[in-house]
Scaffold this motif. Structure first.
Motif, PDB file in Angstrom:
ATOM      1  N   ASP A 196      82.385  86.130  46.834  1.00 34.11           N
ATOM      2  CA  ASP A 196      81.875  87.345  46.181  1.00 34.11           C
ATOM      3  C   ASP A 196      82.710  88.567  46.541  1.00 34.11           C
ATOM      4  OD1 ASP A 196      79.882  85.951  44.942  1.00 34.11           O
ATOM      5  OD2 ASP A 196      78.321  86.477  46.381  1.00 34.11           O
ATOM      6  N   LEU A 197      83.119  88.654  47.809  1.00 36.74           N
ATOM      7  CA  LEU A 197      83.876  89.819  48.250  1.00 36.74           C
ATOM      8  C   LEU A 197      85.225  89.904  47.536  1.00 36.74           C
ATOM      9  CD1 LEU A 197      84.027  91.287  51.728  1.00 36.74           C
ATOM     10  CD2 LEU A 197      86.190  90.765  50.653  1.00 36.74           C
ATOM     11  N   LEU A 198      85.917  88.770  47.393  1.00 38.65           N
ATOM     12  CA  LEU A 198      87.217  88.776  46.720  1.00 38.65           C
ATOM     13  C   LEU A 198      87.062  89.040  45.229  1.00 38.65           C
ATOM     14  CD1 LEU A 198      89.155  85.856  48.452  1.00 38.65           C
ATOM     15  CD2 LEU A 198      89.158  88.294  48.983  1.00 38.65           C
ATOM     16  N   GLN A 199      85.976  88.548  44.647  1.00 41.01           N
ATOM     17  CA  GLN A 199      85.759  88.785  43.223  1.00 41.01           C
ATOM     18  C   GLN A 199      85.548  90.270  42.942  1.00 41.01           C
ATOM     19  OE1 GLN A 199      86.000  86.604  40.557  1.00 41.01           O
ATOM     20  NE2 GLN A 199      85.953  88.587  39.521  1.00 41.01           N
ATOM     21  N   THR A 200      84.729  90.934  43.748  1.00 43.71           N
ATOM     22  CA  THR A 200      84.509  92.372  43.543  1.00 43.71           C
ATOM     23  C   THR A 200      85.780  93.163  43.820  1.00 43.71           C
ATOM     24  OG1 THR A 200      83.623  92.524  45.813  1.00 43.71           O
ATOM     25  CG2 THR A 200      82.036  92.262  44.021  1.00 43.71           C
ATOM     26  N   PHE A 201      86.598  92.688  44.755  1.00 44.76           N
ATOM     27  CA  PHE A 201      87.870  93.361  45.041  1.00 44.76           C
ATOM     28  C   PHE A 201      88.806  93.246  43.845  1.00 44.76           C
ATOM     29  CE2 PHE A 201      92.218  93.344  46.753  1.00 44.76           C
ATOM     30  CZ  PHE A 201      92.225  94.544  47.448  1.00 44.76           C
ATOM     31  N   LEU A 202      88.914  92.049  43.282  1.00 42.35           N
ATOM     32  CA  LEU A 202      89.817  91.837  42.152  1.00 42.35           C
ATOM     33  C   LEU A 202      89.313  92.533  40.887  1.00 42.35           C
ATOM     34  CD1 LEU A 202      90.717  88.075  42.688  1.00 42.35           C
ATOM     35  CD2 LEU A 202      92.175  90.061  43.100  1.00 42.35           C
ATOM     36  N   ASP A 203      88.014  92.773  40.806  1.00 42.30           N
ATOM     37  CA  ASP A 203      87.474  93.496  39.649  1.00 42.30           C
ATOM     38  C   ASP A 203      88.003  94.926  39.599  1.00 42.30           C
ATOM     39  OD1 ASP A 203      86.054  91.364  38.709  1.00 42.30           O
ATOM     40  OD2 ASP A 203      84.141  91.969  39.588  1.00 42.30           O
TER      41      ASP A 203
END
Length: 306
Positions: A108-115
């Protein structure tokens, strides 16, 4: 030397056909704009406009406009790339983490970062804490998430959170029937399978228990498979017990020192890349929400500096 601002001014004048409109768009005075065009023509050694009215381009003017459009576009694109990289919105981040954090926290953390960092790229490797520290010290990774442990030469650490440790055994093990947190003495009759997390525990009672261990494993899948097979029990951080197989159970330990400290590791003596700085900030900002979701301890709660 021909400046990019001169070419940009010429393009706007050529598109509007008048100094007045061009000056308004560029937020400059007409006299200043006229001087810029004269300097550009002097550099080129020829006129860009057929008349002073700026409505018709000369042959040189048409050619310069065509080339200048490409130059200005490429210049602006290049500047945008540089700014995005400097702000951590692009670039490649090499991230290495212990498996429990990689499996539960990072998706989840990497997904929000890449968003938000649309042009960023991330290479993630999950491995045990010792290998994480080696990857950071050797420069093979930009950021690491692991227990501090030993071998920290050339590594800077930033405390992230503490995670309670649990004894893991089969459901049909007699330990699973015990009520309340387990004392070290209750584990002495069960073979202990060691793992990387346990080397940071300094309790005398635990060290006595560990001295009789004949088996260790670094990979968590192998470790849990051994417990399932009846080879012994093990001790794991709470994050690693979230998705245990149905035939296994995690039991709390009575020793208040049974904690795994998780830190953000980076190579000392080197300025971090912009994308590494952006990830560091994103991780800090996300910790309170993650702590509430997974129950680990952050900040000053465990006596560690943020």
């Amino acid at each position: 030397m021909i400046r990019i601002d001169s070419l940009r001014a010429f393009i706007v004048v050529a598109e509007t056909g008048t100094l007045r409109e061009a000056a308004d768009q560029l937020n400059r005075t007409q006299s200043a704009l006229s001087m810029t065009l004269k300097q550009l023509e002097a550099e080129l050694g020829g006129s860009l406009f057929e008349t002073d009215r700026k409505r018709d381009l000369t042959d040189l003017g048409h050619y310069v406009r065509q080339v200048a459009l490409d130059i200005v576009r490429d210049h602006d694109h290049g500047i945008d790339l540089i700014k995005r990289y400097a702000k951590g919105k692009s670039g490649r981040l090499r991230l290495v983490s212990v498996p429990s954090v990689a499996a539960l926290i990072l998706p989840d953390l990497l997904q929000t970062f890449l968003d938000t960092q649309k042009d960023a790229e991330i290479d993630l490797v999950d491995t045990d804490s010792a290998a994480v520290r080696k990857a950071i010290a050797s420069g093979r990774a930009d950021l690491g998430i692991a227990s501090p442990g030993a071998g920290l030469d050339g590594i800077e650490t930033e405390f992230l959170f503490s995670d309670e440790l649990y004894a893991v055994c089969r459901k049909d093990c007699t330990l699973a029937q015990c009520r309340g947190p387990l004392e070290w003495g209750q584990l002495q009759d069960f073979p202990l399978i060691m793992n990387e997390t346990l080397f940071q525990l300094e309790s005398i009672e635990f060290r006595r228990l560990a001295s009789h261990s004949r088996l260790s494993a670094r990979n968590i899948l192998s470790l849990l498979a051994m417990v399932r097979a009846g080879a012994g029990i093990t001790i794991l951080p709470g994050l690693a017990t979230v998705s245990l197989d149905p035939e296994l159970v995690a039991l709390p330990l009575a020793d208040p020192a049974c904690l795994r400290n998780v830190c953000l590791l980076s190579r000392s003596g080197r300025a971090p890349s912009p994308i590494a700085q952006a990830m560091r900030l994103h991780l800090r900002n996300s910790l309170p929400l993650l702590a509430g979701r997974y129950g680990f301890i952050t900040g000053q709660e465990n006596g560690n500096p943020v």
